[in-house]
Design a protein around this motif. Structure first.
Motif, PDB file in Angstrom:
ATOM      1  N   LYS A   1       0.808  -1.210   0.000  1.00 25.59           N
ATOM      2  CA  LYS A   1       0.000   0.000   0.000  1.00 25.59           C
ATOM      3  C   LYS A   1       0.850   1.272   0.000  1.00 25.59           C
ATOM      4  O   LYS A   1       0.311   2.369  -0.145  1.00 25.59           O
ATOM      5  N   LEU A   2       2.155   1.135   0.166  1.00 24.52           N
ATOM      6  CA  LEU A   2       3.038   2.301   0.118  1.00 24.52           C
ATOM      7  C   LEU A   2       3.416   2.669  -1.315  1.00 24.52           C
ATOM      8  O   LEU A   2       4.171   3.615  -1.524  1.00 24.52           O
ATOM      9  N   PHE A   3       2.875   1.937  -2.292  1.00 26.12           N
ATOM     10  CA  PHE A   3       3.236   2.153  -3.693  1.00 26.12           C
ATOM     11  C   PHE A   3       1.961   2.303  -4.525  1.00 26.12           C
ATOM     12  O   PHE A   3       0.927   1.702  -4.222  1.00 26.12           O
ATOM     13  N   ASN A   4       2.068   3.123  -5.575  1.00 26.67           N
ATOM     14  CA  ASN A   4       1.022   3.212  -6.584  1.00 26.67           C
ATOM     15  C   ASN A   4       1.303   2.199  -7.672  1.00 26.67           C
ATOM     16  O   ASN A   4       2.413   2.161  -8.224  1.00 26.67           O
ATOM     17  N   ARG A   5       0.294   1.399  -7.984  1.00 22.78           N
ATOM     18  CA  ARG A   5       0.472   0.351  -8.994  1.00 22.78           C
ATOM     19  C   ARG A   5      -0.007   0.832 -10.353  1.00 22.78           C
ATOM     20  O   ARG A   5      -1.100   1.387 -10.472  1.00 22.78           O
ATOM     21  N   LEU A   6       0.792   0.613 -11.374  1.00 19.44           N
ATOM     22  CA  LEU A   6       0.448   0.945 -12.749  1.00 19.44           C
ATOM     23  C   LEU A   6       0.574  -0.327 -13.581  1.00 19.44           C
ATOM     24  O   LEU A   6       1.666  -0.690 -14.028  1.00 19.44           O
TER      25      LEU A   6
ATOM     26  N   PRO B   1      14.465 -12.576  -7.285  1.00 17.42           N
ATOM     27  CA  PRO B   1      13.590 -13.597  -7.886  1.00 17.42           C
ATOM     28  C   PRO B   1      12.723 -14.300  -6.849  1.00 17.42           C
ATOM     29  O   PRO B   1      13.007 -14.303  -5.653  1.00 17.42           O
ATOM     30  N   GLU B   2      11.654 -14.898  -7.327  1.00 14.06           N
ATOM     31  CA  GLU B   2      10.792 -15.772  -6.537  1.00 14.06           C
ATOM     32  C   GLU B   2      10.272 -15.119  -5.258  1.00 14.06           C
ATOM     33  O   GLU B   2      10.417 -15.633  -4.157  1.00 14.06           O
ATOM     34  N   VAL B   3       9.636 -13.963  -5.406  1.00 11.22           N
ATOM     35  CA  VAL B   3       9.032 -13.286  -4.259  1.00 11.22           C
ATOM     36  C   VAL B   3       7.639 -12.818  -4.652  1.00 11.22           C
ATOM     37  O   VAL B   3       7.315 -12.685  -5.839  1.00 11.22           O
ATOM     38  N   SER B   4       6.816 -12.573  -3.640  1.00 10.68           N
ATOM     39  CA  SER B   4       5.486 -12.020  -3.873  1.00 10.68           C
ATOM     40  C   SER B   4       5.583 -10.504  -4.011  1.00 10.68           C
ATOM     41  O   SER B   4       6.636  -9.897  -3.757  1.00 10.68           O
ATOM     42  N   VAL B   5       4.467  -9.879  -4.389  1.00 12.27           N
ATOM     43  CA  VAL B   5       4.444  -8.425  -4.502  1.00 12.27           C
ATOM     44  C   VAL B   5       4.714  -7.782  -3.151  1.00 12.27           C
ATOM     45  O   VAL B   5       5.463  -6.807  -3.032  1.00 12.27           O
ATOM     46  N   GLU B   6       4.112  -8.317  -2.084  1.00 16.28           N
ATOM     47  CA  GLU B   6       4.318  -7.778  -0.746  1.00 16.28           C
ATOM     48  C   GLU B   6       5.780  -7.898  -0.329  1.00 16.28           C
ATOM     49  O   GLU B   6       6.356  -6.970   0.255  1.00 16.28           O
ATOM     50  N   GLN B   7       6.414  -9.025  -0.646  1.00 16.01           N
ATOM     51  CA  GLN B   7       7.824  -9.204  -0.310  1.00 16.01           C
ATOM     52  C   GLN B   7       8.712  -8.262  -1.117  1.00 16.01           C
ATOM     53  O   GLN B   7       9.698  -7.735  -0.599  1.00 16.01           O
ATOM     54  N   CYS B   8       8.349  -8.038  -2.371  1.00 20.13           N
ATOM     55  CA  CYS B   8       9.117  -7.108  -3.199  1.00 20.13           C
ATOM     56  C   CYS B   8       9.008  -5.689  -2.651  1.00 20.13           C
ATOM     57  O   CYS B   8      10.009  -4.971  -2.567  1.00 20.13           O
ATOM     58  N   ALA B   9       7.780  -5.270  -2.278  1.00 23.37           N
ATOM     59  CA  ALA B   9       7.597  -3.941  -1.690  1.00 23.37           C
ATOM     60  C   ALA B   9       8.371  -3.816  -0.392  1.00 23.37           C
ATOM     61  O   ALA B   9       8.968  -2.774  -0.094  1.00 23.37           O
ATOM     62  N   ARG B  10       8.381  -4.881   0.390  1.00 25.78           N
ATOM     63  CA  ARG B  10       9.118  -4.871   1.656  1.00 25.78           C
ATOM     64  C   ARG B  10      10.616  -4.725   1.413  1.00 25.78           C
ATOM     65  O   ARG B  10      11.301  -3.967   2.118  1.00 25.78           O
ATOM     66  N   ARG B  11      11.144  -5.429   0.425  1.00 22.68           N
ATOM     67  CA  ARG B  11      12.574  -5.317   0.099  1.00 22.68           C
ATOM     68  C   ARG B  11      12.925  -3.914  -0.357  1.00 22.68           C
ATOM     69  O   ARG B  11      13.998  -3.393  -0.041  1.00 22.68           O
ATOM     70  N   CYS B  12      12.018  -3.278  -1.086  1.00 21.18           N
ATOM     71  CA  CYS B  12      12.279  -1.914  -1.548  1.00 21.18           C
ATOM     72  C   CYS B  12      12.324  -0.948  -0.372  1.00 21.18           C
ATOM     73  O   CYS B  12      13.184  -0.068  -0.316  1.00 21.18           O
ATOM     74  N   VAL B  13      11.389  -1.114   0.601  1.00 23.23           N
ATOM     75  CA  VAL B  13      11.347  -0.213   1.757  1.00 23.23           C
ATOM     76  C   VAL B  13      12.590  -0.367   2.618  1.00 23.23           C
ATOM     77  O   VAL B  13      13.170   0.621   3.102  1.00 23.23           O
ATOM     78  N   PHE B  14      13.041  -1.600   2.816  1.00 26.82           N
ATOM     79  CA  PHE B  14      14.160  -1.844   3.721  1.00 26.82           C
ATOM     80  C   PHE B  14      15.510  -1.930   3.005  1.00 26.82           C
ATOM     81  O   PHE B  14      16.499  -2.336   3.609  1.00 26.82           O
TER      82      PHE B  14
ATOM     83  N   ARG C   1       6.806   4.482  -5.596  1.00 29.26           N
ATOM     84  CA  ARG C   1       6.754   4.827  -4.176  1.00 29.26           C
ATOM     85  C   ARG C   1       5.955   6.119  -3.984  1.00 29.26           C
ATOM     86  O   ARG C   1       6.157   7.112  -4.683  1.00 29.26           O
ATOM     87  N   ILE C   2       5.019   6.107  -3.047  1.00 25.54           N
ATOM     88  CA  ILE C   2       4.218   7.288  -2.748  1.00 25.54           C
ATOM     89  C   ILE C   2       5.045   8.214  -1.872  1.00 25.54           C
ATOM     90  O   ILE C   2       5.422   7.861  -0.755  1.00 25.54           O
ATOM     91  N   LEU C   3       5.336   9.387  -2.371  1.00 26.87           N
ATOM     92  CA  LEU C   3       6.133  10.362  -1.638  1.00 26.87           C
ATOM     93  C   LEU C   3       5.344  11.662  -1.499  1.00 26.87           C
ATOM     94  O   LEU C   3       4.412  11.928  -2.273  1.00 26.87           O
ATOM     95  N   ASP C   4       5.732  12.465  -0.527  1.00 23.38           N
ATOM     96  CA  ASP C   4       5.121  13.778  -0.388  1.00 23.38           C
ATOM     97  C   ASP C   4       5.602  14.691  -1.498  1.00 23.38           C
ATOM     98  O   ASP C   4       6.733  14.594  -1.976  1.00 23.38           O
ATOM     99  N   GLY C   5       4.745  15.607  -1.907  1.00 24.73           N
ATOM    100  CA  GLY C   5       5.113  16.546  -2.957  1.00 24.73           C
ATOM    101  C   GLY C   5       3.940  16.803  -3.879  1.00 24.73           C
ATOM    102  O   GLY C   5       2.840  16.256  -3.700  1.00 24.73           O
ATOM    103  N   PRO C   6       4.130  17.624  -4.892  1.00 21.59           N
ATOM    104  CA  PRO C   6       3.021  17.963  -5.793  1.00 21.59           C
ATOM    105  C   PRO C   6       2.419  16.754  -6.497  1.00 21.59           C
ATOM    106  O   PRO C   6       1.205  16.687  -6.699  1.00 21.59           O
TER     107      PRO C   6
END
Length: 703
Positions: A75-80, A94-107, A150-155
């Motif tokens: 939910k921290l990302f906008n999906r296109l 490789p071999e990860v779910s969407v949630e795991q991929c988002a988690r890897r990006c955050v951390f 990634r959803i960031l603050d800004g315009p």
């Protein structure tokens, strides 16, 4: 996930814990990677896990009084969908779910991850440190992969990214209202937000020449987006979020297949979001929006409820899922707003104690409109501690008010400008909770006992609603009187003293009921005036019809207290003096404080001069500045008739001149319009429709 528990051993157990404490501990855990947790509401026990059911190593099993929670980094990302970022990637996972991929990006620690591409079929995750704004090329269409930004603050956070494409151009019609070159994507978004020459609703950004094309139209106005753009242009389309659309997560080009509960035609996306938030027949959790014909399809389900969202190619149908309300209380000071029980539109949690303080400007009251209210089964006493309860309290002018809301709870109008709502839940019998909109407005009926106050028609300075029947009672202490001063009057009617009950009208009574003496009757654009009561109560009534609404009125009132003072006789109030040392001390005057003296009933007043009584020999009046008590002769009224006739002739001449001038201006304007009508060709291919905005509600005046 209610009444479900993970089928594996926990990594840590917390006793006597709340759900909030359990969630915070999971986020802050450093000894292991906390992926999910279970909350035993009956025993107030928290179970932390280093795995999730998505990993395939454990599964969810039914368990009474236990709720399962997992992380939601996605939910921290906008999906296109079916788009990828057009740059090289930093890392492949490789071999990860969407949630795991988002988690890897955050951390991610080696670089700042701003998004990723994900291939669902191969479960490949591609992390990148570039965003759409910094890539220089935007995104491009690519079937079989999704881009997560990634959803960031800004315009840019105020816009929905619809990916590659642009508004279609129509021959003979101006689609873009301003075009600027040499800008960044963020600068283009900022210019659209701050545009004052027109209402900027969307923009197309070309990465090839850094050009920003701003428009007051959205894709739904123009029958959809144009995806047949030359690849060399690299254009992306953004649309501004309305205040209601900001409550939803957008997922363009996907839908919840076949699970729609209500349909609206020819509405804007923001209006569709508003319809979902205000839906009363069922709990609306998401909606699909079809751009080409402006169709809004509300649904009580989301993608996770049906398994997944279905991709629609470039058919331009988009899915929006309601964001959960997470705040457990808070201080709300805006004049309009909305809040709900935690986790809405899903069931709230156990053992909650949330408090909302709602405060609007002084002299206004708060109207709460409950869209939904369901706190589960309850005993006969709504305030019984065995029940989940919503406690509403405030300090009203007549004393404190406190009660527990009962079902069905539809609305509540406060007695003051500050209200407190407290949600207290037990450790069992969870329910959906409540969703409420509130607005601060001028009261329609009120008893006002505080000095130096204000009253106004509802919605002032906007238009008042039709069919009003409002009463304001201004009550001062027994030793005071009420003075009411109107500062603005704008009602339907003729005005100028020709007020009738056939139009919108304000009546002022010298007392506490319409049976009291009528002091005044106002309508139309009557000049501002003031009224003073003879006693300590003044009554103001306003009635309107269903035809024409205007801005209404605004007035202030004060209490005037009487005081007893010793004065010299009336004949000595003015003491002439011809031998005083200075000019400033020529007169010595004594007066009463806050004392109102009514004129004598046996004296006729005409044009501001006093005339003698019939049969009286008094023809001269003392002049305060005359020498030796000099006298002033009464006015000579022998030429009054001639003056009146001259005044009437002058007024008629002015009226006739004004009418002739208006006729001349009308003829000139008609000739100019005919001239330009012949020179300018007719425009064709205009936008296909404007939104009907049917089914409006009481929140239309939120400003």
């Amino acid at each position: 996930m209610p009444e479900l528990q993970l089928s594996t051993q926990p990594s840590r157990i917390l006793q006597n814990s709340s759900t909030e404490t359990c969630a915070r501990t999971c986020v802050e855990e450093v000894n292991f990677d906390c992926r999910s947790f279970d909350m035993d509401n009956l025993h107030r026990t928290c179970f932390l896990y280093n795995t999730s059911y998505e990993d395939g190593q454990a599964y969810l099993q039914e368990s009474a009084h236990v709720d399962h929670y997992r992380s939601a980094f996605e939910k921290l990302f906008n999906r296109l969908p079916n788009h990828v970022i057009t740059v090289s990637h930093k890392r492949k996972v490789p071999e990860v779910s969407v949630e795991q991929c988002a988690r890897r990006c955050v951390f991610e620690m080696s670089f700042r991850c701003k998004g990723f591409d994900y291939e669902p079929q191969h479960r490949n995750c591609w992390l990148t440190d570039l965003s759409v704004e910094t890539s220089g090329a935007g995104v491009k269409y690519h079937k079989g992969a999704d881009f997560f930004e990634r959803i960031l603050d800004g315009p840019l956070a105020s816009f929905v990214n619809y990916g590659s494409g642009s508004l279609p151009l129509l021959d003979g019609y101006q689609i873009y209202h301003k075009v600027m070159f040499g800008l960044t994507l963020g600068a283009c978004a900022q210019l659209c937000l701050t545009q004052t020459s027109f209402e900027c609703a969307s923009f197309d950004f070309s990465f090839s020449d850094k050009s920003c094309h701003m428009s007051e139209y959205i894709a739904a106005n123009l029958n959809g987006l144009n995806h047949d753009v030359m690849p060399t242009y690299k254009i992306m389309h953004y649309e501004k979020k309305g205040k209601y659309l900001d409550f939803f997560y957008p997922t363009p080009y996907t839908i919840v297949l076949g699970r729609n509960d209500k349909t609206f035609e020819r509405v804007s996306p923001d209006r569709c979001a508003r319809n979902c938030l205000e839906e009363r027949e069922f709990v609306c959790r998401s909606f699909d929006y079809q751009i080409k014909n402006g169709t809004c399809l509300l649904s009580s389900t989301t993608g996770s409820d049906v398994g997944r969202l279905y991709y629609q190619g470039q058919a331009q149908a988009h899915h929006f899922e309601m964001k959960p309300f997470l705040n457990c209380g808070g201080v709300l000071t805006k004049q309009t707003g909305a809040f709900a029980s935690p986790n809405w539109p899903r069931d709230y949690e156990h053992n909650l104690n949330c408090t909302w303080h709602v405060r609007v400007p002084k002299y206004k009251v708060i109207t709460f409109d409950f869209i939904h209210f369901n706190l589960g089964p309850r005993s006969s006493n709504p305030c019984d501690p065995v029940n989940d309860r919503l406690i509403i309290s405030e300090m009203a002018p007549h004393g404190p008010v406190k009660f527990c809301a009962t079902s069905p709870m539809t609305s509540y109008v406060s007695h003051s400008n500050e209200v407190t709502l407290q949600l207290v839940t037990t450790n069992s019998l969870d329910a959906p909770g409540f969703s409420v909109f509130y607005t601060g407005d001028w009261p329609c009926n009120a008893l006002l006992t505080e000095d130096h106050g204000q009253i106004a028609s509802p919605s002032w300075p906007l238009q008042y609603p039709p069919l009003l029947d409002c009463t304001w009672t201004l009550q001062a202490p027994l030793d005071a009187r009420v003075t009411l001063q109107f500062s603005a009057i704008d009602l339907d009617g003729q005005g100028f003293g020709r007020c009738t009950d056939l139009y919108d009208v304000i009546k002022i009574y010298d007392g506490d009921s319409p049976a009291s003496e009528l002091l005044g009757m106002l309508c139309g654009h009557d000049p501002t005036t003031s009224y003073t009561s003879r006693h300590n109560v003044l009554l103001v009534k306003m009635k309107t019809d269903a035809h024409i609404q205007r801005t209404g009125f605004h007035a202030t009132y004060t209490f005037v207290y009487s005081s007893t003072t010793t004065t010299t006789p009336a004949t000595s109030n003015v003491i002439p003096s011809t031998t005083s040392a200075t000019h400033n001390e020529k007169y010595k005057v004594t007066s009463l404080t806050a004392q109102f003296v009514e004129p004598a009933h046996d004296v006729k007043r005409d044009w501001g001069f006093s005339t003698p009584l019939p049969g009286s020999n008094a023809t001269r009046f003392p002049l305060p500045g005359g020498e030796d008590g000099g006298e002033y002769a009464g006015p000579d009224l022998s030429h009054t008739k001639e003056v009146s006739e001259a005044f009437v002739r002058t007024m008629w001449a002015l009226v006739i001149s004004l009418v002739l001038l208006l006729l001349l201006l009308f003829v000139i304007l008609l000739l100019v319009c005919r001239h330009y009508r012949k020179r300018v060709p007719k425009r064709r291919n205009i936008p296909n429709y404007t939104f009907t905005e049917e089914d409006l509600s009481l929140y239309e005046k939120d400003t």
